[in-house]
Design a protein around this motif. Structure first.
Motif, PDB file in Angstrom:
ATOM      1  N   LYS A   2      31.784  47.111  32.059  1.00 56.48           N
ATOM      2  CA  LYS A   2      31.933  47.039  33.506  1.00 56.48           C
ATOM      3  C   LYS A   2      31.244  45.755  33.956  1.00 56.48           C
ATOM      4  N   ILE A   3      31.782  45.128  34.984  1.00 51.94           N
ATOM      5  CA  ILE A   3      31.191  43.893  35.507  1.00 51.94           C
ATOM      6  C   ILE A   3      30.409  44.218  36.778  1.00 51.94           C
ATOM      7  N   TRP A   4      29.178  43.732  36.827  1.00 52.12           N
ATOM      8  CA  TRP A   4      28.313  43.852  38.002  1.00 52.12           C
ATOM      9  C   TRP A   4      28.087  42.452  38.544  1.00 52.12           C
ATOM     10  N   VAL A   5      28.320  42.264  39.837  1.00 50.38           N
ATOM     11  CA  VAL A   5      28.185  40.942  40.449  1.00 50.38           C
ATOM     12  C   VAL A   5      27.040  40.962  41.450  1.00 50.38           C
ATOM     13  N   ASP A   6      26.092  40.062  41.255  1.00 54.29           N
ATOM     14  CA  ASP A   6      25.025  39.817  42.222  1.00 54.29           C
ATOM     15  C   ASP A   6      25.683  39.018  43.343  1.00 54.29           C
ATOM     16  N   ALA A   7      26.241  39.741  44.318  1.00 55.45           N
ATOM     17  CA  ALA A   7      27.202  39.145  45.245  1.00 55.45           C
ATOM     18  C   ALA A   7      26.604  38.377  46.408  1.00 55.45           C
ATOM     19  N   ASP A   8      25.323  38.550  46.696  1.00 59.36           N
ATOM     20  CA  ASP A   8      24.746  37.848  47.847  1.00 59.36           C
ATOM     21  C   ASP A   8      24.884  36.336  47.730  1.00 59.36           C
ATOM     22  N   ALA A   9      24.689  35.798  46.553  1.00 62.18           N
ATOM     23  CA  ALA A   9      24.734  34.348  46.388  1.00 62.18           C
ATOM     24  C   ALA A   9      25.904  33.877  45.528  1.00 62.18           C
ATOM     25  N   CYS A  10      26.784  34.785  45.152  1.00 59.23           N
ATOM     26  CA  CYS A  10      27.907  34.404  44.301  1.00 59.23           C
ATOM     27  C   CYS A  10      28.945  33.651  45.139  1.00 59.23           C
ATOM     28  N   PRO A  11      29.323  32.453  44.708  1.00 58.87           N
ATOM     29  CA  PRO A  11      30.324  31.691  45.469  1.00 58.87           C
ATOM     30  C   PRO A  11      31.660  32.437  45.548  1.00 58.87           C
ATOM     31  N   ASN A  12      32.333  32.315  46.684  1.00 59.44           N
ATOM     32  CA  ASN A  12      33.607  33.006  46.884  1.00 59.44           C
ATOM     33  C   ASN A  12      34.642  32.630  45.833  1.00 59.44           C
ATOM     34  N   VAL A  13      34.664  31.381  45.421  1.00 55.20           N
ATOM     35  CA  VAL A  13      35.638  30.949  44.418  1.00 55.20           C
ATOM     36  C   VAL A  13      35.408  31.669  43.090  1.00 55.20           C
ATOM     37  N   ILE A  14      34.166  31.966  42.769  1.00 53.14           N
ATOM     38  CA  ILE A  14      33.842  32.708  41.546  1.00 53.14           C
ATOM     39  C   ILE A  14      34.253  34.176  41.708  1.00 53.14           C
ATOM     40  N   ILE A  17      37.914  34.474  41.010  1.00 56.38           N
ATOM     41  CA  ILE A  17      38.193  34.444  39.569  1.00 56.38           C
ATOM     42  C   ILE A  17      37.917  35.824  38.966  1.00 56.38           C
ATOM     43  N   ILE A  18      36.807  36.434  39.370  1.00 56.95           N
ATOM     44  CA  ILE A  18      36.441  37.764  38.872  1.00 56.95           C
ATOM     45  C   ILE A  18      37.486  38.797  39.295  1.00 56.95           C
ATOM     46  N   PHE A  19      37.928  38.748  40.560  1.00 62.47           N
ATOM     47  CA  PHE A  19      38.925  39.695  41.054  1.00 62.47           C
ATOM     48  C   PHE A  19      40.219  39.600  40.243  1.00 62.47           C
ATOM     49  N   ARG A  20      40.686  38.376  40.017  1.00 65.99           N
ATOM     50  CA  ARG A  20      41.923  38.188  39.248  1.00 65.99           C
ATOM     51  C   ARG A  20      41.766  38.726  37.831  1.00 65.99           C
ATOM     52  N   ALA A  21      40.619  38.433  37.204  1.00 62.78           N
ATOM     53  CA  ALA A  21      40.376  38.894  35.834  1.00 62.78           C
ATOM     54  C   ALA A  21      40.313  40.421  35.781  1.00 62.78           C
ATOM     55  N   ALA A  22      39.682  41.038  36.764  1.00 62.86           N
ATOM     56  CA  ALA A  22      39.567  42.500  36.799  1.00 62.86           C
ATOM     57  C   ALA A  22      40.945  43.143  36.870  1.00 62.86           C
ATOM     58  N   ASN A  23      41.772  42.648  37.744  1.00 64.01           N
ATOM     59  CA  ASN A  23      43.111  43.221  37.893  1.00 64.01           C
ATOM     60  C   ASN A  23      43.987  42.953  36.673  1.00 64.01           C
ATOM     61  N   ARG A  24      43.845  41.780  36.092  1.00 65.03           N
ATOM     62  CA  ARG A  24      44.644  41.409  34.921  1.00 65.03           C
ATOM     63  C   ARG A  24      44.271  42.238  33.694  1.00 65.03           C
ATOM     64  N   THR A  25      42.973  42.541  33.545  1.00 60.67           N
ATOM     65  CA  THR A  25      42.506  43.219  32.335  1.00 60.67           C
ATOM     66  C   THR A  25      42.172  44.688  32.536  1.00 60.67           C
ATOM     67  N   GLY A  26      42.212  45.152  33.775  1.00 58.51           N
ATOM     68  CA  GLY A  26      41.853  46.545  34.045  1.00 58.51           C
ATOM     69  C   GLY A  26      40.368  46.814  33.879  1.00 58.51           C
ATOM     70  N   THR A  27      39.560  45.816  34.178  1.00 59.73           N
ATOM     71  CA  THR A  27      38.105  45.935  34.057  1.00 59.73           C
ATOM     72  C   THR A  27      37.515  46.272  35.423  1.00 59.73           C
ATOM     73  N   TYR A  28      36.642  47.262  35.453  1.00 58.79           N
ATOM     74  CA  TYR A  28      36.016  47.661  36.712  1.00 58.79           C
ATOM     75  C   TYR A  28      34.906  46.688  37.094  1.00 58.79           C
ATOM     76  N   VAL A  29      34.898  46.321  38.371  1.00 61.40           N
ATOM     77  CA  VAL A  29      33.937  45.372  38.926  1.00 61.40           C
ATOM     78  C   VAL A  29      33.259  46.005  40.128  1.00 61.40           C
ATOM     79  N   THR A  30      31.936  45.862  40.184  1.00 59.72           N
ATOM     80  CA  THR A  30      31.184  46.287  41.366  1.00 59.72           C
ATOM     81  C   THR A  30      30.358  45.115  41.855  1.00 59.72           C
ATOM     82  N   LEU A  31      30.557  44.768  43.117  1.00 61.11           N
ATOM     83  CA  LEU A  31      29.762  43.732  43.757  1.00 61.11           C
ATOM     84  C   LEU A  31      28.621  44.423  44.489  1.00 61.11           C
TER      85      LEU A  31
END
Length: 148
Positions: A2-14, A17-31
């Protein structure tokens, strides 16, 4: 994984990229952030808003982490805690934090903080560029491919 994103300072462009990868691979992401974070409609992507406060988001990520999860962060102490818990840590520039390099990175971070606290202008990080985004996307893809 599972992917965990420290979202307060994560650039939107990054995040994109994470959103596209999650949907493409079926990987769960939590910001995780101290403020509202917009996410696209997806069964793989969600966000958690935590209370304001120093390291509250970081603490929530560490609490929720499982062995082998991936943490996306530029926060070196969070990366260190994630590694200690058996997770993988990647920064938004595509640099992997490892057990071999995290101690030196923590020491450099603490040294730079000491300089800043004594009034020395150390400048900030350089702006994220196309090469950084490409390196991040490639590293993320490799990690997701190896863990599928």
């Amino acid at each position: 994984m599972k992917i965990w994103v420290d979202a307060d300072a994560c650039p939107n462009v990054i995040k994109e990229i994470i959103f596209r990868a999650a949907n493409r691979t079926g990987t769960y992401v939590t910001l995780v952030a101290n403020q509202y974070v917009a996410t696209p409609p997806s069964k793989y992507i969600n966000a958690i808003q935590v209370h304001q406060g120093f390291d509250v988001a970081d603490d929530e990520i560490v609490k929720q982490l499982n062995d082998g999860d991936l943490v996306i962060t530029a926060d070196i102490p969070l990366a260190s805690d994630a590694i200690a818990k058996g997770a993988i840590a990647l920064n938004p520039r595509g640099e992997l934090y490892t057990t071999e390099n995290i101690k030196a990175r923590l020491q450099m971070r603490n040294f730079m903080e000491t300089l800043r606290n004594s009034g020395v202008d150390t400048g900030g990080p350089k702006a994220l560029n196309h090469k950084d985004r490409e390196k991040f996307a490639n590293c993320l893809d490799k990690l997701l491919l190896n863990n599928s």
